[in-house]
Design an enzyme around this catalytic site. Structure first.
Site, mmCIF file in Angstrom:
data_model
loop_
_atom_site.group_PDB
_atom_site.id
_atom_site.type_symbol
_atom_site.label_atom_id
_atom_site.label_comp_id
_atom_site.label_asym_id
_atom_site.label_seq_id
_atom_site.Cartn_x
_atom_site.Cartn_y
_atom_site.Cartn_z
ATOM 1 N N ASP A 84 -18.154 -4.881 -9.660
ATOM 2 C CA ASP A 84 -18.966 -3.682 -9.445
ATOM 3 C C ASP A 84 -20.012 -3.564 -10.546
ATOM 4 O OD1 ASP A 84 -19.575 -0.770 -8.702
ATOM 5 O OD2 ASP A 84 -17.946 -1.239 -7.344
ATOM 6 N N SER A 86 -17.771 2.289 0.049
ATOM 7 C CA SER A 86 -17.459 1.941 -1.339
ATOM 8 C C SER A 86 -16.295 2.762 -1.876
ATOM 9 C CB SER A 86 -18.675 2.195 -2.239
ATOM 10 O OG SER A 86 -19.598 1.150 -2.168
ATOM 11 N N HIS A 98 -21.208 3.803 -10.345
ATOM 12 C CA HIS A 98 -20.477 3.361 -9.159
ATOM 13 C C HIS A 98 -19.161 2.671 -9.519
ATOM 14 C CE1 HIS A 98 -19.745 0.901 -5.500
ATOM 15 N NE2 HIS A 98 -20.433 1.835 -4.853
#
Length: 762
Positions: free
Chosen positions: A125, A527, A191
């Site tokens: 990520d 996600s 994220h």
């Protein structure tokens, strides 16, 4: 001459020879193509040596073509840039789950597996914020001895520290020009931090997003360790970095890999050139479960990505929490809206209200003005007003329209959008709320019938026990798979809408005026769904260390929540996924959802711990899949350079045989009703009773007769595996049109093992 990153993988499956040297040394290959030593040094980006052999380099097309001709090189392809597929969700999952077994295991979120069975979740990520309390190692045991990874030094190594929770961190840089500021695994986007805490964050009470969604935030497997592989930057996720992370993770000793990223639905990569699929194949071959997001290109059909059968593919659903920001109109009328804003407007409707088209500038079109496109509105008609805007232009985002109204002096925005209404986005201090088209019509009617229409937008409040939930998120990518309709994708669904999880600690842009940066944030996307399943997979692995990735996938898929609903023809007795109204799960538009939307259904965090039976596959089965998919041996070697001795694709290989892959779901295509279709499956007994008998029940699909042979499976101490066949035939004169859905369930009174099926005419 411009250089592009081209990656190739050597055909040698074993990464080293018996004496420890590379059989096909990348340095020798580079030397033969690039004459300048400086050029050679600058060209090499990554080398792969653990799970597979190869390298990535900056090359011209001519150099890449030259390398492709070298002995031992099986593939050269251009390095793709992939994209990210971007608390209470766990409580909701547990509340929704009815596990019908004699001994009820503890909550996944609260279970603590100690010692050598601690699972390690590797996450590819944007990096991680190590100081977050979600990653504290308080009360954690020692790092598992099988861990062979590292915490890479970086330009902020004095502050970036790993611990017994965050046990490893790596970063990958493709170009000095692009990643000069990224010599660290520290998350600068947020994220990766959010994903990591959703999968395995600590249980933290009394957290919220500035008072919204308050409660306890926890990951799916708090006892698991985290290893972060930072492969993404602001420009995206480079394929060569993804492959390098896979290669390292295999050597490091992770148990689960979680990837909340992938290609867009429009790219549709081949398995042989898809870095996610190639890396996942080698990870699974090394007993690592790989979980990937399905993509955010829904609700259009055939948009699901990450569809390789060795990948567990996750769709997104809503939870029973809503973020309501209402519109108060003159005359004491309230309209429910959706959005996260910290409005400081008066609570009484006292602000002039106008429709965008009524504020049209002389040079703009009516359609542009009603959509509040930049440069389409008159400033003197907007200043001091709340504006009702449509959002069907598909050109400008709500945030861009917000910025335009702020520039013109508007005080609030009511956005008309059925899809965006279903997912609360964050708008900071500016009063923006989203309403349905039905409610927008009511607001417009009020405007048109009132001499001086007024309104206000109320600050967001949290609504819990919202119904119906779950529903399939509108953005969640849908099946069938673009690769083949004989394999059902996505596999499973999990919460992915407005999920509260940890955030980077220096995000001043996210903070409302006068507030500190948030320590937790609300995000939506597949996600967010993916790490829910990764956390569950890690817990299943911790409690069953010897289980293969396919067994873990099967346990998760066959225990998804379902109920039986009796209705009239054409669905006289159909197993349907249920919501908190005990009714069939729908899409966010209200239509009945199918396995093309949610796969096997909404994941059960406890049911997967005791599945009863599992469907297992290995790399040999996946090689046969690739044969049936249409690949020849040379193409298969682009994915798996090392093949079993004397392996060949059988002459009988064809796409129909993909249906025979021993998968927990069944998909049959090209069903014309004239001929029956037969598929085979084998199950392994992993339940507590060595001697047990399972019987089958079928929830049929409209227009299809389904027969299971045998209809009883008797397991003994010496018979752990048994096979059965499913025969699909038409039960009426008219053929099936499109796709129809049903399921097969095996039960021994203690466990229920459900496999969805889809039969399609295409």
């Amino acid at each position: 001459m411009k250089r592009r990153v081209i990656e190739f993988i050597s055909c040698m499956g074993a990464t080293t020879s018996s004496d420890g040297s590379y059989r096909y040394d990348h340095a020798q290959i580079m030397t033969s193509v690039l004459k300048s030593s400086t050029m050679k040094q600058n060209a090499l980006v990554h080398t792969y040596r653990h799970g597979f052999s190869g390298f990535a380099a900056h090359l011209t097309e001519e150099e890449a073509n030259s390398i492709a001709q070298k002995p031992g090189v099986v593939s050269v392809f251009e390095d793709p840039v992939l994209q990210l597929h971007t608390t209470r969700s766990w409580d909701f999952l547990h509340y929704q789950t009815d596990l019908e077994i004699d001994s009820n295991p503890g909550s996944v979120s609260d279970s603590k597996s100690q010692g050598p069975d601690d699972s390690i979740i590797g996450i590819l990520d944007t990096g991680i914020w190590p100081e977050s309390e979600s990653f504290s190692d308080k009360n954690m045991g020692s790092v598992p001895t099988r861990w062979k990874g590292t915490c890479m030094g970086s330009d902020d190594s004095d502050s970036f520290k790993c611990n017994r929770k965050l046990i490893g961190a790596r970063y990958y840089n493709v170009s000095d020009a692009v990643s000069a500021k990224y010599h660290s695994a520290r998350d600068r986007i947020g994220h990766g931090t959010h994903v990591a805490s959703t999968a395995a964050g600590n249980s933290l009470p009394d957290v919220s997003y500035y008072g919204l969604a308050s409660g306890t935030a926890k990951g799916g497997s708090p006892s698991s360790r985290i290893a972060m592989y930072r492969v993404c930057t602001f420009i995206g996720c480079q394929g060569s970095a993804i492959l390098a992370a896979y290669d390292d993770a295999i050597a490091d000793g992770v148990d689960v890999l979680s990837l909340s990223l992938g290609s867009s639905a429009f790219f549709k990569p081949e398995f042989s050139t898809d870095p996610i699929a190639i890396g996942a194949y080698h990870a699974v071959a090394n007993n690592i479960t790989v979980v990937c997001s399905a993509g955010n290109d829904g609700p259009s059909s055939q948009t699901v990505v990450n569809v390789a059968p060795w990948i567990l593919t996750v769709a997104a659903t809503t939870i029973d929490r809503d973020f309501e920001s209402d519109v108060a109109l003159g005359g004491n009328k309230k309209i429910k809206g959706e959005g996260i804003n910290f409005s400081n407007l008066k609570k009484t409707p006292s602000y002039p209200l106008i429709y965008g088209s009524s504020a049209k500038s002389n040079s703009s079109k009516v359609d542009d003005a009603r959509n509040c496109k930049p440069d389409s509105l008159e400033e003197n008609k907007i200043k001091g007003r709340i504006v009702l805007c449509d959002n069907d232009d598909g050109e400008y985002s709500p945030e861009e329209k917000l910025d335009e109204l702020k520039r013109l002096g508007g005080v609030g925005l009511v956005l008309n959008d059925d899809e965006t209404r279903a997912v609360a986005s964050r708008y900071g201090d500016f009063p923006l709320t989203v309403v349905s088209s039905k409610d927008a019509s009511e607001i417009l009617s009020y405007i048109n019938s009132t001499k001086n229409p007024v309104a206000t937008i109320l600050a967001t409040v949290t609504v819990e026990e919202y119904k119906p939930a779950p529903a399939v998120a509108y953005f969640s990518s849908r099946g069938p798979s673009y690769a083949t309709k004989n394999l059902l994708k996505p596999d499973i669904a999990a919460p992915g809408v407005n999920i509260l999880a940890a955030w980077i600690g220096n995000d001043t842009e996210e903070a409302p005026k006068g507030k500190d940066p948030p320590l937790f944030n609300l995000l939506s996307g597949t996600s967010m769904a993916c790490p829910h399943v990764s956390g569950i997979a890690a817990t299943v692995k911790a409690q069953n260390p010897s289980w293969s990735p396919s067994a873990i996938r099967s346990a998760i898929m066959t225990t998804a929540r379902s109920c039986v609903v009796r209705t009239s023809w054409p669905h006289p007795h159909w197993t349907i996924q249920k919501n908190n109204l005990k009714a069939p799960i729908t899409t966010q538009s209200g239509a009945a959802a199918t396995a093309y939307d949610y796969g096997a259904g909404e994941v059960s965090p406890t049911g997967s711990l005791q599945p009863g039976l599992v469907y297992e596959t290995d790399t040999g089965d996946y090689l046969q899949f690739l044969c049936n998919y249409g690949y020849d041996i040379s193409t298969i070697k682009l994915i798996s350079p090392t093949l079993p001795d004397e392996f060949t694709c059988p002459k009988t290989a064809n796409a129909d045989l993909i249906s025979d892959l021993n998968y927990p779901s069944i998909a049959v295509s090209k069903f014309n009703g004239k001929e029956s279709k037969k598929v085979s499956r084998t199950v392994t007994n992993v339940g507590s009773d060595a001697e047990t008998q399972y019987t089958v029940s079928v929830s049929p699909a409209s227009g299809v007769d389904v027969k299971v042979i045998p209809d009883t499976l008797k397991f003994t101490k010496n018979t752990k595996k048994l096979s059965y066949q499913v025969i699909f035939s038409s039960n009426r004169s008219s053929p099936v049109k499109g796709a129809v859905f049903g399921s097969i369930t095996w039960t021994n009174g203690k466990y229920k093992v459900r496999s969805p099926f889809v039969v399609s005419s295409d």
